[in-house]
Design an enzyme around this catalytic site. Structure first.
Site, PDB file in Angstrom:
ATOM      1  N   SER A  22       5.795  -4.810   2.732  1.00  0.00           N
ATOM      2  CA  SER A  22       5.517  -5.564   1.517  1.00  0.00           C
ATOM      3  C   SER A  22       5.984  -4.802   0.277  1.00  0.00           C
ATOM      4  O   SER A  22       5.837  -3.585   0.184  1.00  0.00           O
ATOM      5  CB  SER A  22       4.013  -5.804   1.418  1.00  0.00           C
ATOM      6  OG  SER A  22       3.720  -6.529   0.246  1.00  0.00           O
ATOM      7  N   ILE A  72       4.572  -0.802  -9.995  1.00  0.00           N
ATOM      8  CA  ILE A  72       5.022  -2.163 -10.290  1.00  0.00           C
ATOM      9  C   ILE A  72       3.825  -2.995 -10.754  1.00  0.00           C
ATOM     10  O   ILE A  72       3.945  -3.808 -11.661  1.00  0.00           O
ATOM     11  CB  ILE A  72       5.667  -2.815  -9.032  1.00  0.00           C
ATOM     12  CG1 ILE A  72       6.756  -1.922  -8.434  1.00  0.00           C
ATOM     13  CG2 ILE A  72       6.205  -4.211  -9.362  1.00  0.00           C
ATOM     14  CD1 ILE A  72       7.881  -1.541  -9.344  1.00  0.00           C
ATOM     15  N   ASN A 128      -3.962  -6.578   1.289  1.00  0.00           N
ATOM     16  CA  ASN A 128      -3.727  -5.367   0.510  1.00  0.00           C
ATOM     17  C   ASN A 128      -4.990  -4.997  -0.256  1.00  0.00           C
ATOM     18  O   ASN A 128      -5.281  -5.572  -1.292  1.00  0.00           O
ATOM     19  CB  ASN A 128      -2.555  -5.610  -0.452  1.00  0.00           C
ATOM     20  CG  ASN A 128      -2.189  -4.365  -1.232  1.00  0.00           C
ATOM     21  OD1 ASN A 128      -2.796  -3.307  -1.047  1.00  0.00           O
ATOM     22  ND2 ASN A 128      -1.206  -4.490  -2.099  1.00  0.00           N
ATOM     23  N   CYS A 131      -3.684  -1.176  -3.175  1.00  0.00           N
ATOM     24  CA  CYS A 131      -2.649  -0.924  -4.174  1.00  0.00           C
ATOM     25  C   CYS A 131      -3.166   0.114  -5.166  1.00  0.00           C
ATOM     26  O   CYS A 131      -4.207  -0.088  -5.788  1.00  0.00           O
ATOM     27  CB  CYS A 131      -2.274  -2.191  -4.928  1.00  0.00           C
ATOM     28  SG  CYS A 131      -1.088  -1.848  -6.237  1.00  0.00           S
ATOM     29  N   LYS A 166      -4.400  -3.517   5.214  1.00  0.00           N
ATOM     30  CA  LYS A 166      -3.536  -2.398   4.805  1.00  0.00           C
ATOM     31  C   LYS A 166      -4.386  -1.323   4.141  1.00  0.00           C
ATOM     32  O   LYS A 166      -4.969  -1.535   3.074  1.00  0.00           O
ATOM     33  CB  LYS A 166      -2.437  -2.881   3.855  1.00  0.00           C
ATOM     34  CG  LYS A 166      -1.394  -1.806   3.551  1.00  0.00           C
ATOM     35  CD  LYS A 166      -0.156  -2.407   2.907  1.00  0.00           C
ATOM     36  CE  LYS A 166       0.930  -1.364   2.681  1.00  0.00           C
ATOM     37  NZ  LYS A 166       2.149  -1.971   2.142  1.00  0.00           N
ATOM     38  N   THR A 194       0.723   3.593  -0.369  1.00  0.00           N
ATOM     39  CA  THR A 194       1.224   4.779  -1.064  1.00  0.00           C
ATOM     40  C   THR A 194       0.100   5.721  -1.496  1.00  0.00           C
ATOM     41  O   THR A 194      -1.049   5.324  -1.632  1.00  0.00           O
ATOM     42  CB  THR A 194       2.013   4.365  -2.316  1.00  0.00           C
ATOM     43  OG1 THR A 194       1.172   3.519  -3.110  1.00  0.00           O
ATOM     44  CG2 THR A 194       3.276   3.618  -1.950  1.00  0.00           C
ATOM     45  N   GLY A 266       9.973   0.707   4.418  1.00  0.00           N
ATOM     46  CA  GLY A 266       9.698   0.393   3.019  1.00  0.00           C
ATOM     47  C   GLY A 266      10.776   0.907   2.092  1.00  0.00           C
ATOM     48  O   GLY A 266      11.802   0.257   1.866  1.00  0.00           O
ATOM     49  N   THR A 267      10.567   2.103   1.569  1.00  0.00           N
ATOM     50  CA  THR A 267      11.478   2.679   0.579  1.00  0.00           C
ATOM     51  C   THR A 267      12.939   2.674   1.042  1.00  0.00           C
ATOM     52  O   THR A 267      13.856   2.489   0.242  1.00  0.00           O
ATOM     53  CB  THR A 267      11.007   4.116   0.250  1.00  0.00           C
ATOM     54  OG1 THR A 267       9.664   4.029  -0.231  1.00  0.00           O
ATOM     55  CG2 THR A 267      11.871   4.772  -0.800  1.00  0.00           C
TER      56      THR A 267
END
Lengths: 304, 253
Positions: A22, A72, A128, A131, A166, A194, A266-267
């Site tokens: 995601s 973000i 999620n 975050c 998550k 993260t 992801g990245t």
């Protein structure tokens, strides 16, 4: 040798363990120019909230050693626009679509899930709760065992489709959160989101991100992620989707050995959007060479 | 959009600390427009991790030229790429300058490395429009005029050309500018663009600006390069996808 790359996440069968994480594939259209989505295990949408979110002001991204920080702030089109404008494109693909949901309140999680679950293209939900870049729904829920239990329970009652929670790595014992998710009806957990990080400009003495903190991702976090996956794997009987700094097939194998049933890229999608497809091919090569008939047999195959 | 390994043909230090990298990439050179950019992976190592965005500086047949100075590890690696090695480039990205319209004279306004996209711009417009270039820098070492035409220079310390910033130089030439049917095309540091925006609004000049922002992917998925829109309050625009070129009136600078 006939290699079986398929894996199971609860009742969901994936043709291979490679999922796109995601927030690193938008809603699929840009990355489909580089990687054949039909060859992947699953794709996970950018976090969706009930109403559109603008996200945080710039600067939202900065590079760090072997990693990047992002703040973000869950910028997204919202559930309604997603269903109307993004689903028609995603329908064209034969790949399980997992919707990631982010919310500020428990009620919002439930309402998002209830609205989206009617759409047959959506095969599962990733919730999620972790975050690091928004206050409500992010840091607060992800750190609160009761909130995680309650969100899982309420979302469970809103859908029959598989639910993946998550998890945040920014907690003392991630396994207790995985346990709370399992006990309240989650089908799987994904780990890790993260890590909270900050970087300063030493000339201006200001933080490089307008949000001050951001979420650290990329190869720098891989060992942390592997440790968290292992911790959950040893203590909780629940499918784990491993995430954190995967750059190639070797990292995928490592995550699986540590306890992951599947993984998310992801990245790497930002750096090489054609990589996920290549990794699937490379995994087949590894299995052939190592005489692994079913890739799922690697899950939690660690020898401690 | 292509991702390809482009052979490095030459790395030239054209001026004090300013490098020009020449690569062979026909797929991209044949379609890229002035103002579009490339996202370059400088090495396969995990640090530096992300691609670096560079506007296309010039195009000549199958060759692409990138202009940069050594800012850190990534550009240092790039400056020392040996001839015959390959670099991984992704492009063309972004929307580029809108060169059409009924203006007669294209006025280039650039500060420092903001001059990078304009050699290709100049090459493309030569023979179609008149071109005037206003190029500024802090001192003479920062004034980059490579492959530009009809250049007027400004330096803040007065070491070359007009003493002052490039927007003050525009003010000084206001009669000349007003006597022509112009459109301004700009790229440079934020303070310059802010001053330019006021100047353009005051004088009712049409102006397109190439913006810069930290980004990861370059094609819209990371959502990192947000820029505030004047017209659409409910969302940010993305420099990589909605830009990097915007009408100066449309974005908050």
């Amino acid at each position: 040798m006939n290699i079986d790359l398929s894996v199971k996440i609860g009742s969901l069968t994936l043709r291979n363990p490679i999922m796109l994480a995601s927030g690193t594939v938008g809603y699929g259209n840009e990355i489909s120019e580089f990687t054949d989505l039909n060859k992947l295990g699953a794709i996970v949408t950018k976090s969706l909230s009930l109403k559109p979110r603008k996200g945080n002001p710039p600067q939202r991204i900065t590079e760090t050693p072997a990693g990047m920080l992002n703040a973000i702030g869950l910028a997204n089109v919202g559930v309604e626009v997603f269903l109307k404008e993004k689903i028609p494109f995603l329908k064209k693909f034969d790949v399980p679509l997992v919707c990631n949901i982010a919310a500020s309140t428990i009620e919002e999680y439930v309402e998002c899930t209830r609205t989206l679950t009617r759409e047959e293209t959506i095969k599962a939900f990733e919730i999620n709760i972790s975050c690091p870049n928004v206050r409500e729904g992010g840091l607060i829920f992800g750190n609160d065992l009761n909130a995680v239990a309650k969100i899982t329970d309420k979302v469970r009652s809103a859908t029959d489709k598989p639910i993946i929670i998550k998890l945040s790595p920014n907690v003392s014992y991630i396994a207790t959160f995985a346990k709370a998710a399992k006990e309240n009806g989650a089908d799987a957990v994904s780990a890790i989101n993260t890590l909270v990080g900050t970087a300063f400009n030493i000339i201006t003495r200001k933080p490089k991100l307008q949000n001050v903190t951001g979420g650290l991702s990329g190869p720098a976090i891989k060992p942390v992620a592997i440790a968290k996956v292992l911790e959950i794997s040893r203590e909780v009987d629940i499918p784990i989707i491993g995430i954190g700094g995967i750059m190639d097939w070797k990292d995928v194998i490592e995550f699986m050995i540590a306890g992951s049933s599947a993984v998310q890229i992801g990245t790497l999608n930002f750096i090489d959007p054609s990589a996920p497809g290549k990794i699937v091919k490379d995994l087949e090569g590894y299995c052939e060479k190592m005489s692994v008939e079913k890739i799922s047999s690697l899950t939690a195959s660690y020898i401690l | 959009m292509f991702i390809l390994n482009a052979p490095v043909e030459e790395t030239i230090e054209i001026d004090n600390r300013i490098y020009l990298l020449k690569v062979n990439a026909l797929e991209i050179s044949s379609i890229i427009k002035p103002g579009q950019f490339l996202n370059v992976r400088v090495s396969e190592r995990v640090s530096p991790l992300l691609r670096r965005p560079f506007s296309v500086c010039d195009v000549d047949g199958e060759h692409l030229y990138l202009m940069f100075n050594i800012m850190g590890e990534g550009t240092n690696i790039l400056a020392h790429k040996p001839k015959g090695s390959e670099i991984d480039i992704l492009g063309p990205l972004g929307n580029g300058f809108n060169l059409g319209g009924d203006y007669k004279t294209a006025v280039i306004v650039a500060g420092g490395l903001g001059a990078a996209p304009f050699p290709y711009f100049t090459r493309t417009l030569t023979g179609k429009k008149d071109i005037l270039s206003f190029i500024g820098g802090r001192s003479k070492d920062d004034v980059i005029t490579y492959n530009l035409k009809n250049v007027k220079e400004a330096t803040e310390d007065g070491s070359r050309g007009f003493k002052g910033n490039v927007v003050q130089l525009l003010e000084k030439n206001i009669e000349l500018l007003k006597s022509k049917k112009i459109k301004i095309f700009a790229c440079g540091p934020t303070p310059m663009l802010r001053a330019l925006k006021s100047f353009c609004i005051k004088n009712e000049f049409d102006c397109e600006v190439s913006t810069e922002c930290a980004m990861a992917c370059g094609f819209g998925i990371c959502q990192g390069c947000s820029i505030e829109s004047i017209t659409e309050q409910e969302k940010y625009l993305l420099v990589c996808k909605d830009g990097p070129v915007f009408n100066i009136k449309d974005v908050v600078i």
